[in-house]
Design a protein around this motif. Structure first.
Motif, short mmCIF file in Angstrom:
data_model
loop_
_atom_site.label_atom_id
_atom_site.label_comp_id
_atom_site.label_asym_id
_atom_site.label_seq_id
_atom_site.Cartn_x
_atom_site.Cartn_y
_atom_site.Cartn_z
N THR A 177 53.64 30.73 30.93
CA THR A 177 54.65 30.52 29.90
C THR A 177 54.20 29.48 28.89
OG1 THR A 177 56.40 31.07 31.48
CG2 THR A 177 57.06 29.90 29.49
N GLU A 178 53.53 28.44 29.36
CA GLU A 178 53.04 27.40 28.46
C GLU A 178 52.01 27.94 27.48
OE1 GLU A 178 51.54 24.41 31.05
OE2 GLU A 178 53.52 23.66 31.63
N GLN A 179 51.23 28.93 27.92
CA GLN A 179 50.18 29.47 27.06
C GLN A 179 50.71 30.53 26.09
OE1 GLN A 179 47.06 28.28 26.96
NE2 GLN A 179 47.74 26.80 28.51
N PHE A 180 51.57 31.44 26.61
CA PHE A 180 51.95 32.60 25.83
C PHE A 180 53.44 32.69 25.53
CE2 PHE A 180 48.11 35.02 27.77
CZ PHE A 180 47.27 34.46 26.80
N ALA A 181 54.21 31.66 25.95
CA ALA A 181 55.66 31.69 25.75
C ALA A 181 56.22 33.01 26.27
CB ALA A 181 55.99 31.44 24.29
N GLU A 182 56.94 33.71 25.45
CA GLU A 182 57.54 34.99 25.88
C GLU A 182 56.74 36.19 25.40
OE1 GLU A 182 59.92 35.11 28.11
OE2 GLU A 182 59.74 32.93 28.09
N HIS A 183 55.54 35.98 24.89
CA HIS A 183 54.72 37.09 24.42
C HIS A 183 54.25 37.93 25.60
CE1 HIS A 183 54.50 35.82 20.24
NE2 HIS A 183 54.24 34.59 20.65
N GLU A 184 54.13 39.23 25.38
CA GLU A 184 53.55 40.10 26.40
C GLU A 184 52.05 39.84 26.50
OE1 GLU A 184 54.67 44.02 25.10
OE2 GLU A 184 56.52 43.99 26.29
N TYR A 185 51.50 40.15 27.65
CA TYR A 185 50.07 39.93 27.85
C TYR A 185 49.51 40.98 28.81
CZ TYR A 185 51.75 37.81 32.21
OH TYR A 185 52.37 37.62 33.41
N TRP A 186 48.20 41.16 28.73
CA TRP A 186 47.46 42.01 29.65
C TRP A 186 46.61 41.11 30.54
CZ3 TRP A 186 45.29 47.02 26.92
CH2 TRP A 186 46.35 47.69 26.29
N VAL A 187 46.22 41.63 31.69
CA VAL A 187 45.35 40.89 32.61
C VAL A 187 44.09 41.71 32.84
CG1 VAL A 187 45.07 39.89 34.90
CG2 VAL A 187 47.30 39.76 33.75
N PHE A 188 42.94 41.05 32.72
CA PHE A 188 41.65 41.68 33.02
C PHE A 188 41.12 41.11 34.33
CE2 PHE A 188 40.27 42.49 28.29
CZ PHE A 188 41.31 43.39 28.16
N LEU A 189 41.06 41.95 35.36
CA LEU A 189 40.52 41.54 36.67
C LEU A 189 39.05 41.93 36.70
CD1 LEU A 189 43.50 42.67 38.94
CD2 LEU A 189 43.01 40.37 38.10
N HIS A 190 38.21 40.99 36.37
CA HIS A 190 36.79 41.27 36.17
C HIS A 190 35.92 40.92 37.37
CE1 HIS A 190 36.14 36.90 35.57
NE2 HIS A 190 37.38 36.95 35.10
N GLY A 191 36.47 40.22 38.37
CA GLY A 191 35.67 39.73 39.49
C GLY A 191 35.69 40.69 40.66
N THR A 192 34.53 40.86 41.30
CA THR A 192 34.44 41.71 42.48
C THR A 192 33.29 41.23 43.35
OG1 THR A 192 34.34 44.02 43.24
CG2 THR A 192 32.99 43.43 41.31
N THR A 193 32.93 41.99 44.37
CA THR A 193 31.98 41.50 45.37
C THR A 193 30.54 41.95 45.10
OG1 THR A 193 32.70 43.36 46.74
CG2 THR A 193 33.65 41.19 47.21
N TRP A 194 30.32 43.23 44.92
CA TRP A 194 28.96 43.73 44.70
C TRP A 194 28.59 43.64 43.23
CZ3 TRP A 194 29.45 49.25 47.31
CH2 TRP A 194 29.86 49.09 48.64
N ASP A 195 27.34 43.34 42.95
CA ASP A 195 26.86 43.34 41.57
C ASP A 195 27.02 44.71 40.93
OD1 ASP A 195 26.19 40.71 41.83
OD2 ASP A 195 24.04 41.04 42.09
N THR A 196 26.85 45.77 41.71
CA THR A 196 26.91 47.12 41.17
C THR A 196 28.33 47.55 40.79
OG1 THR A 196 26.98 47.90 43.46
CG2 THR A 196 24.84 47.97 42.34
N LYS A 197 29.33 46.82 41.28
CA LYS A 197 30.72 47.17 40.95
C LYS A 197 31.20 46.51 39.65
CE LYS A 197 32.91 46.20 44.91
NZ LYS A 197 34.02 46.23 45.90
N TYR A 198 30.43 45.54 39.15
CA TYR A 198 30.84 44.86 37.92
C TYR A 198 30.85 45.83 36.74
CZ TYR A 198 30.31 40.28 40.16
OH TYR A 198 30.45 39.21 40.97
N TRP A 199 31.74 45.55 35.83
CA TRP A 199 31.72 46.21 34.52
C TRP A 199 30.98 45.25 33.60
CZ3 TRP A 199 35.83 46.98 30.29
CH2 TRP A 199 35.73 48.26 29.72
N PRO A 200 30.03 45.72 32.79
CA PRO A 200 29.21 44.80 31.98
C PRO A 200 30.04 43.87 31.11
CG PRO A 200 28.29 47.02 31.92
CD PRO A 200 29.61 47.12 32.62
#
Length: 351
Positions: A177-200
């Motif tokens: 809330t402090e960052q975006f107040a009431e604005h809508e937002y998306w979340v990017f979950l970029h972290g995973t375990t194998w190097d091959t599963k990463y998205w560049p």
């Protein structure tokens, strides 16, 4: 009726269990479920309204110090506490020798998978009631069928997945809330375990720019130092981020707790995720989401639910932990372009 469920790990497995509890709650009035789960996930089960007691078990720790007096005392105290409650049934929802061992120490009859259905067939020797559940199905459906058979009701064919979590009162964490107040937002979950599963990273950067151009703000959470550094690199591709009033992307300064992460996902307009445990959280919270399966097959254990879109490369069934050549690496990104992801998510948001 009060039952004890044994489903100890992993995060994805825990979330896969919720639809089975929703089925049971609907079919058995007055049902109460207690749950044995690994300590790391102990705050999750109570998100479902049918769950009463949660018993955090430190099985992994016990196995490394089994001959210590303190460990033996902890084991004894754990099962003494559990057995203070009378259960009509124990359901071993893992089908492993370790989970069968736990189940056998509870003073109640045990239901579990039969010999052909269990991941470790020897576990079935400990069960009083054995349920036949085909293996070539998604884990969510297998669990729904197991619980239905164990409790004696019929699961309708093609019944929709209902996680049924009690999250209506969840508000955005104060940090968001402090960052975006009431604005809508998306979340990017970029972290995973194998190097091959990463998205560049270049793909994340391009997607971020296109999403910002649509007027959407983005959160890049992280779970370790490597992920934090990646999030900062992706963020640095944009100009003007030092101006809070114009902020389009935010990297939390500290790793969010599981509860804050879940509330952040629940209140997001949309999520883009690689194959990671948090994708199962977002699926259970019924947030519109696109999940990218670069080298892993979602058919049996992927994130699933009414709001999930799964994009798979031709390499998804191959479970590649190390690319054999550059051509294979390129092939693993087919169908996972930035435009593929954005168009799939925008289509989902249209409803």
């Amino acid at each position: 009726m009060r039952i004890l469920l044994i489903k100890m790990s992993s995060m994805g497995d825990v979330f896969h269990t919720f639809p089975a509890l929703s089925d049971a709650q609907q079919n058995i009035p007055g049902l109460i479920v207690d749950w044995v789960v690994e300590g790391a996930f102990s705050e999750i089960p109570k998100w479902h309204p049918v769950v009463d007691k949660v018993y955090p078990i430190e099985l992994r720790k016990w196995r490394t110090s089994l001959f210590r007096k303190q460990t033996r005392q902890e084991i004894k105290a754990f099962f003494k506490e559990v057995n203070q409650t009378d259960y009509d049934l124990v359901i071993d929802a893992q089908g492993l020798l370790k989970s069968a061992w736990v189940a056998r120490k509870i003073n109640a009859k045990i239901a579990g998978y039969d010999w052909k259905s269990a991941r470790e067939p020897l576990a079935t020797l400990f069960y009083d009631s054995k349920c036949s559940v085909a293996k070539n199905q998604h884990a969510i459906l297998r669990l729904r069928q197991l619980v239905a058979q164990g409790l004696g009701y019929v699961l309708p064919e093609n019944a929709p997945i209902v996680y049924g979590l009690d999250t209506q009162a969840w508000s955005k964490p104060q940090l968001v809330t402090e960052q975006f107040a009431e604005h809508e937002y998306w979340v990017f979950l970029h972290g995973t375990t194998w190097d091959t599963k990463y998205w560049p990273e270049s793909y994340w950067i391009e997607l971020l720019k296109k999403v910002n151009a649509l007027g959407k703000k983005v959160i890049l959470p992280w779970g370790n130092q490597e992920e934090h550094e990646r999030a900062l690199r992706i963020t640095s591709s944009l100009e003007g981020q030092n101006n809070p009033s114009g902020r389009k992307v935010w990297v939390p300064p500290e790793m969010l707790s599981l509860n804050d992460m879940a509330k952040t996902l629940k209140n997001a307009e949309a999520v883009v995720s690689v194959d990671t445990g948090l994708s199962h959280v977002a699926a259970a919270l019924e947030v519109p989401m696109v999940v990218l399966y670069r080298v892993t097959d979602p058919k049996l254990v992927g994130a699933d639910g009414s709001e999930v879109v799964r994009l798979e490369s031709p390499c998804a069934p191959d479970y590649i932990k190390k690319f054999s050549n550059h051509n294979q690496e390129i092939e693993s990104l087919q169908g996972l372009s930035v435009d593929d992801v954005l168009s799939a998510l925008l289509e989902k948001l249209k409803g």
